[in-house]
Design a protein around this motif. Structure first.
Motif, short mmCIF file in Angstrom:
data_model
loop_
_atom_site.label_atom_id
_atom_site.label_comp_id
_atom_site.label_asym_id
_atom_site.label_seq_id
_atom_site.Cartn_x
_atom_site.Cartn_y
_atom_site.Cartn_z
N ASP A 168 -6.95 36.06 -14.90
CA ASP A 168 -8.22 36.36 -14.24
C ASP A 168 -8.85 35.08 -13.71
OD1 ASP A 168 -7.87 38.98 -14.90
OD2 ASP A 168 -9.37 39.03 -16.49
N VAL A 169 -9.71 35.26 -12.70
CA VAL A 169 -10.41 34.14 -12.07
C VAL A 169 -11.92 34.36 -12.20
CG1 VAL A 169 -10.88 32.93 -9.90
CG2 VAL A 169 -8.54 33.62 -10.47
N VAL A 170 -12.64 33.32 -12.56
CA VAL A 170 -14.09 33.31 -12.61
C VAL A 170 -14.60 32.38 -11.52
CG1 VAL A 170 -16.13 32.83 -14.02
CG2 VAL A 170 -14.03 33.66 -15.11
N LEU A 171 -15.48 32.88 -10.67
CA LEU A 171 -16.11 32.03 -9.66
C LEU A 171 -17.49 31.61 -10.14
CD1 LEU A 171 -15.41 33.89 -6.28
CD2 LEU A 171 -14.07 32.07 -7.35
N ASP A 201 -4.98 31.70 0.10
CA ASP A 201 -3.99 30.62 0.21
C ASP A 201 -3.48 30.17 -1.16
OD1 ASP A 201 -4.26 30.66 2.94
OD2 ASP A 201 -5.68 28.99 3.02
N LEU A 202 -4.34 30.31 -2.18
CA LEU A 202 -3.96 29.91 -3.54
C LEU A 202 -3.30 31.05 -4.31
CD1 LEU A 202 -7.19 27.93 -4.53
CD2 LEU A 202 -4.93 26.94 -4.13
N GLY A 203 -3.25 32.23 -3.69
CA GLY A 203 -2.69 33.39 -4.37
C GLY A 203 -3.59 33.97 -5.45
N LEU A 204 -4.91 33.75 -5.32
CA LEU A 204 -5.84 34.14 -6.38
C LEU A 204 -6.89 35.17 -5.95
CD1 LEU A 204 -6.59 30.58 -7.84
CD2 LEU A 204 -4.98 32.28 -8.73
N ALA A 205 -6.89 35.56 -4.69
CA ALA A 205 -7.98 36.40 -4.17
C ALA A 205 -8.10 37.73 -4.90
CB ALA A 205 -7.80 36.63 -2.68
N LEU A 253 -20.35 37.83 -2.06
CA LEU A 253 -20.15 38.84 -3.10
C LEU A 253 -19.31 40.02 -2.63
CD1 LEU A 253 -23.66 39.04 -4.81
CD2 LEU A 253 -21.66 37.71 -5.51
N SER A 254 -19.51 40.46 -1.39
CA SER A 254 -18.81 41.65 -0.91
C SER A 254 -17.31 41.45 -0.78
CB SER A 254 -19.39 42.11 0.43
OG SER A 254 -19.19 41.12 1.43
N ASP A 255 -16.85 40.21 -0.78
CA ASP A 255 -15.41 39.94 -0.71
C ASP A 255 -14.70 40.24 -2.03
OD1 ASP A 255 -15.29 39.15 1.94
OD2 ASP A 255 -15.65 37.03 1.49
N PHE A 256 -15.49 40.42 -3.09
CA PHE A 256 -14.90 40.62 -4.41
C PHE A 256 -15.55 41.83 -5.10
CE2 PHE A 256 -15.07 36.09 -3.31
CZ PHE A 256 -13.71 35.81 -3.23
N PRO A 257 -15.33 43.02 -4.56
CA PRO A 257 -16.06 44.21 -5.04
C PRO A 257 -15.72 44.60 -6.47
CG PRO A 257 -14.30 44.82 -3.52
CD PRO A 257 -14.41 43.33 -3.46
N ARG A 258 -14.61 44.14 -7.01
CA ARG A 258 -14.24 44.51 -8.39
C ARG A 258 -14.79 43.54 -9.43
NH1 ARG A 258 -7.96 45.31 -8.85
NH2 ARG A 258 -7.92 43.41 -7.58
N ALA A 259 -15.44 42.50 -8.97
CA ALA A 259 -15.93 41.48 -9.90
C ALA A 259 -17.26 41.88 -10.52
CB ALA A 259 -16.09 40.14 -9.18
#
Length: 277
Positions: free
Chosen positions: A40-43, A84-88, A107-113
């Motif tokens: 998982d990734v945290v922004l 590009d990092l394979g993490l989107a 925010l809208s680019d990551f609706p599942r977050a």
């Protein structure tokens, strides 16, 4: 350690019109992308996203677009950089320092977050009153209905900062530290990096000299903007002093950086800086 790697991304390059904020005349939008060992990734913050870059005046506001001249190329979005990092597709949490357009604009680019934001900040962003609030809070940016999870001041102390909070669903290596002043619910976010800590101070300051870094380039434009946008100038000044004490500590390494200082951003990304691990 549950943190595998940390990436420093610029999610919002800006060239303020007629306001010399530093010796380069640019501001960055410093975003952290924290890879956890499970994938998982945290922004920390989200920059300006694709939708806002397509409809900037509606979503960001004409005053912001005209005054700050943000780079609106979609390739500059955090989403594109994570592709590009394979993490989107792995972003599960976003921790916001606050809800200003250049921090919550993606925010809208990551609706599942799940989006973590301080309770005071969420309340301010939901009830927009006055010119200052109308400029900074653009409700179109969260019109898609993100999964907000608000938090209040915690009961813990983190290296002398009271009210620290380990956020629900996240590792204790990501800590929210309430530092209101720029906005009512502004927070800094500390992220463990090995034996050290990265401290994303958001908009607690705009020029490195505010926290004791020796910089000789122009700073009055940054100070002017900081003063105009602050909801509590005394708290802003107090935050400078508290962060300067952290920067000066020698018993442990704390890499403190603001969201917009390009010099600090480059240092974090440098081979010997607090960059990707």
């Amino acid at each position: 350690m549950t943190i595998n790697r940390i990436h420093h991304l610029d999610g919002c390059t800006m060239r303020p019109r007629g306001l010399p904020v530093n010796g380069r005349g640019i501001l960055v939008g410093h975003v952290l992308a924290v890879e956890l060992r499970g994938g998982d990734v945290v922004l920390v913050d989200s920059g300006i996203g694709r939708a806002a870059r397509r409809e900037p005046r509606r979503m960001l506001g004409a005053a912001f677009v005209h005054g700050f001249r943000p780079d609106l190329s979609e390739s500059g979005s955090v989403f594109a950089q994570l592709v590009d990092l394979g993490l989107a597709d792995h972003v599960r949490h976003i921790v916001l320092t606050h809800l200003d357009v250049d921090h919550a604009g993606g925010l809208s680019d990551f609706p599942r977050a799940t989006v973590h934001v301080h309770t005071r900040e969420l309340a301010a962003g939901s009830s927009v009153r006055g010119w200052n609030a109308r400029m900074r809070y653009r409700t179109a940016l969260w019109g898609h209905g993100p999964r907000f999870r608000s938090f209040s001041d915690g009961g813990d102390s983190w290296n002398g900062f009271d009210g620290a909070q380990v956020l629900e669903g996240l590792t204790d290596e990501v800590v929210a530290i309430p530092l209101p002043g720029h906005t009512l619910g502004h927070v800094a976010v500390a992220v463990r990096s090995g034996e050290n800590w990265l401290v994303h101070a958001g908009d607690c300051y705009f020029h490195g000299s505010s926290v004791g870094r020796d910089r000789n380039d122009v700073r009055w434009g940054a100070e002017l903007f900081e003063t105009v946008m602050a909801v509590d100038r005394r708290k802003v000044a107090a935050n400078h002093e508290r962060l300067a004490e952290l920067v000066a500590r020698t018993d442990r390494t704390f890499e403190v950086f603001s969201a917009h200082d390009p010099f600090e951003f480059e240092k974090c990304r440098a081979p010997n800086g607090a960059n990707e691990r």
